[in-house]
Design an enzyme around this catalytic site. Structure first.
Site, PDB file in Angstrom:
ATOM      1  N   GLU A   1       0.678  -1.011   0.023  1.00 14.24           N
ATOM      2  CA  GLU A   1      -0.182   0.296  -0.241  1.00 14.24           C
ATOM      3  C   GLU A   1       0.758   1.305   0.033  1.00 14.24           C
ATOM      4  O   GLU A   1       0.315   2.331  -0.637  1.00 14.24           O
ATOM      5  CB  GLU A   1      -0.784  -0.008   1.340  1.00 14.24           C
ATOM      6  CG  GLU A   1      -1.642   1.496   1.156  1.00 14.24           C
ATOM      7  CD  GLU A   1      -2.785   1.524   2.485  1.00 14.24           C
ATOM      8  OE1 GLU A   1      -4.024   1.709   2.556  1.00 14.24           O
ATOM      9  OE2 GLU A   1      -1.999   1.440   3.415  1.00 14.24           O
TER      10      GLU A   1
ATOM     11  N   TRP B   1      -8.810  -1.648  -0.036  1.00 13.80           N
ATOM     12  CA  TRP B   1      -9.167  -0.525  -0.327  1.00 13.80           C
ATOM     13  C   TRP B   1     -10.581  -0.097  -1.499  1.00 13.80           C
ATOM     14  O   TRP B   1     -11.171   0.082  -1.719  1.00 13.80           O
ATOM     15  CB  TRP B   1      -8.549   0.352  -1.414  1.00 13.80           C
ATOM     16  CG  TRP B   1      -7.478   1.379  -0.500  1.00 13.80           C
ATOM     17  CD1 TRP B   1      -5.911   1.771  -0.141  1.00 13.80           C
ATOM     18  CD2 TRP B   1      -7.522   2.742  -0.401  1.00 13.80           C
ATOM     19  NE1 TRP B   1      -5.722   2.000   0.314  1.00 13.80           N
ATOM     20  CE2 TRP B   1      -6.808   3.165   0.776  1.00 13.80           C
ATOM     21  CE3 TRP B   1      -9.688   3.773  -0.161  1.00 13.80           C
ATOM     22  CZ2 TRP B   1      -6.845   5.283   1.485  1.00 13.80           C
ATOM     23  CZ3 TRP B   1      -9.241   4.571   1.005  1.00 13.80           C
ATOM     24  CH2 TRP B   1      -8.019   4.971   1.450  1.00 13.80           C
TER      25      TRP B   1
ATOM     26  N   TYR C   1      -4.542   9.945  -0.859  1.00 15.91           N
ATOM     27  CA  TYR C   1      -3.026  10.323  -0.380  1.00 15.91           C
ATOM     28  C   TYR C   1      -2.283  10.210  -1.606  1.00 15.91           C
ATOM     29  O   TYR C   1      -1.541  11.107  -1.621  1.00 15.91           O
ATOM     30  CB  TYR C   1      -2.955   8.630   0.184  1.00 15.91           C
ATOM     31  CG  TYR C   1      -3.645   8.553   1.586  1.00 15.91           C
ATOM     32  CD1 TYR C   1      -3.405   9.523   3.095  1.00 15.91           C
ATOM     33  CD2 TYR C   1      -4.720   7.766   1.936  1.00 15.91           C
ATOM     34  CE1 TYR C   1      -4.196   9.233   4.113  1.00 15.91           C
ATOM     35  CE2 TYR C   1      -5.401   8.054   3.275  1.00 15.91           C
ATOM     36  CZ  TYR C   1      -5.047   8.368   4.546  1.00 15.91           C
ATOM     37  OH  TYR C   1      -5.842   7.641   5.033  1.00 15.91           O
TER      38      TYR C   1
ATOM     39  N   CYS D   1      -7.173  10.055   6.493  1.00 15.30           N
ATOM     40  CA  CYS D   1      -6.344   9.650   8.185  1.00 15.30           C
ATOM     41  C   CYS D   1      -5.654   9.905   8.312  1.00 15.30           C
ATOM     42  O   CYS D   1      -5.046  10.991   9.691  1.00 15.30           O
ATOM     43  CB  CYS D   1      -7.710   8.476   8.712  1.00 15.30           C
ATOM     44  SG  CYS D   1      -8.897   8.040   8.080  1.00 15.30           S
TER      45      CYS D   1
ATOM     46  N   ARG E   1      -5.420  12.096  11.890  1.00 11.36           N
ATOM     47  CA  ARG E   1      -7.252  13.489  12.448  1.00 11.36           C
ATOM     48  C   ARG E   1      -7.744  11.825  13.173  1.00 11.36           C
ATOM     49  O   ARG E   1      -8.913  12.438  14.093  1.00 11.36           O
ATOM     50  CB  ARG E   1      -7.677  13.974  11.574  1.00 11.36           C
ATOM     51  CG  ARG E   1      -8.370  13.157   9.922  1.00 11.36           C
ATOM     52  CD  ARG E   1      -9.269  13.705   9.090  1.00 11.36           C
ATOM     53  NE  ARG E   1      -9.732  12.787   8.322  1.00 11.36           N
ATOM     54  CZ  ARG E   1     -10.605  12.021   8.058  1.00 11.36           C
ATOM     55  NH1 ARG E   1     -11.372  11.638   9.554  1.00 11.36           N
ATOM     56  NH2 ARG E   1     -11.164  10.801   7.507  1.00 11.36           N
TER      57      ARG E   1
ATOM     58  N   ASP F   1      -8.703   3.959  13.832  1.00 11.43           N
ATOM     59  CA  ASP F   1      -9.704   3.017  14.380  1.00 11.43           C
ATOM     60  C   ASP F   1      -8.620   2.397  15.241  1.00 11.43           C
ATOM     61  O   ASP F   1      -7.684   1.385  13.855  1.00 11.43           O
ATOM     62  CB  ASP F   1      -9.729   2.423  12.527  1.00 11.43           C
ATOM     63  CG  ASP F   1     -10.797   1.372  13.053  1.00 11.43           C
ATOM     64  OD1 ASP F   1     -10.642   0.383  14.356  1.00 11.43           O
ATOM     65  OD2 ASP F   1     -11.320   0.419  11.880  1.00 11.43           O
TER      66      ASP F   1
END
Length: 310
Positions: A66, A88, A130, A192, A212, A215
């Site tokens: 990733e 994803w 991203y 995130c 921010r 999980d």
């Protein structure tokens, strides 16, 4: 000398605190969470240390693939699913089901992404997530009469970061971010792990990641490993030793449907000191391959599955 607590203990302590004392909230997914606002963890990366969780198995090769995908600037899941990386897929699959009414299963959806160019182009793209912002942040130039033209080639924040670290290591501007306000509504998921800052001292490179939204049950394991991996890659490119990774979380949460995961993980004791070796130094940060990395001394406990909230 009495050894200090295992690096993973701070993670387990935070998990326990959130599960027992977190604010119960209704979230975007409708699943519900227990959350705290503002948390910090620190991980020493000396001697090739890598913060892989040991109380459950973390699929580090998937996380590495990733990260390498981010650095290409690609935003389509096609190259990921070709490598059997599924992390994803849930977002474009959910969009496809809602817009077409076709309750296709994930395996069939991914197979169509791989085999059908037009299908992949229409349904596999995640928007400017991203990697797009990291290496191709939109650049505009005046085009007269109050108009602006978007340049074909955007700003490569990673390239600028490495140049700055090499040539002006004492700067306080070693930062890159994925939080492009103008394009958030076009992204499958706003970033995130949104902002990274780097710091050079005594020949060592340290990094601070501000996340921010975290999980803690599922995402964090990938996030912290990936940030440490990126730090290690950048340090190698800049001929620096790895220092410390500082992780800052904003809304740090556990999903209410992750009770089995939380309880099982909190019953386990962390152990071991895994190491990440980088086997080759490419000419640039953008030329690493999955075969350039190996993890040693990683003997985690069994994987703990849990549903992803989309």
């Amino acid at each position: 000398m009495i050894p200090g607590p295992h690096y993973e203990q701070q993670y387990l302590d935070l998990m326990r605190h959130i599960w027992m004392h977190g604010d119960e909230r209704v979230d975007r997914t409708g699943v519900g969470t227990r959350a705290v606002f503002g948390a910090t963890m620190r991980f020493d990366l000396a001697d090739n240390a890598i913060p892989l969780l040991t109380t459950k198995r973390v699929f580090w090769k998937t996380a590495t693939r990733e990260m390498l995908w981010f650095l290409t600037g690609d935003t389509n899941i096609r190259s990921l699913v070709k490598q059997k990386v599924h992390i994803w897929t849930d977002w474009p699959l959910d969009k496809y089901r809602k817009e077409t009414g076709d309750n296709i299963d994930r395996e069939t959806f991914e197979q169509r992404i791989i085999e059908d160019d037009m299908f992949a182009e229409q349904w596999g793209d995640l928007g400017p997530v991203y990697g797009k912002q990291w290496v191709n942040w939109p650049r505009y130039t005046p085009a007269g009469e109050g108009f602006f033209r978007r340049e074909d080639k955007g700003i490569n924040q990673i390239e600028l970061l490495i140049d700055g670290l090499k040539n002006n290591p004492g700067s306080r501007r070693h930062i890159f971010t994925g939080w492009n306000v103008a394009e958030l509504d076009q992204m499958a998921l706003p970033p995130c792990h949104k902002t990274y800052q780097f710091y050079v001292a005594n020949g060592k490179l340290s990094a601070l990641l501000y996340q921010r939204s975290c999980d803690l049950g599922l995402g964090f394991a990938f996030n912290v490993y990936s940030a440490a991996l990126l730090l290690r890659m950048i340090a190698q490119q800049c001929d620096l030793e790895p220092g410390e990774l500082v992780w800052n979380g904003g809304d740090v949460h556990l999903y209410l449907n992750h009770a089995k995961l939380v309880e099982e993980q909190l019953s386990r004791q962390p152990s071991g000191k895994p190491k990440l070796n980088i086997l080759r130094k490419p000419k640039s940060i953008f030329e690493y391959a999955i075969t350039d990395f190996e993890v040693l001394d990683y003997t985690p406990q069994s994987h703990i599955s849990a549903p992803v909230a989309v």
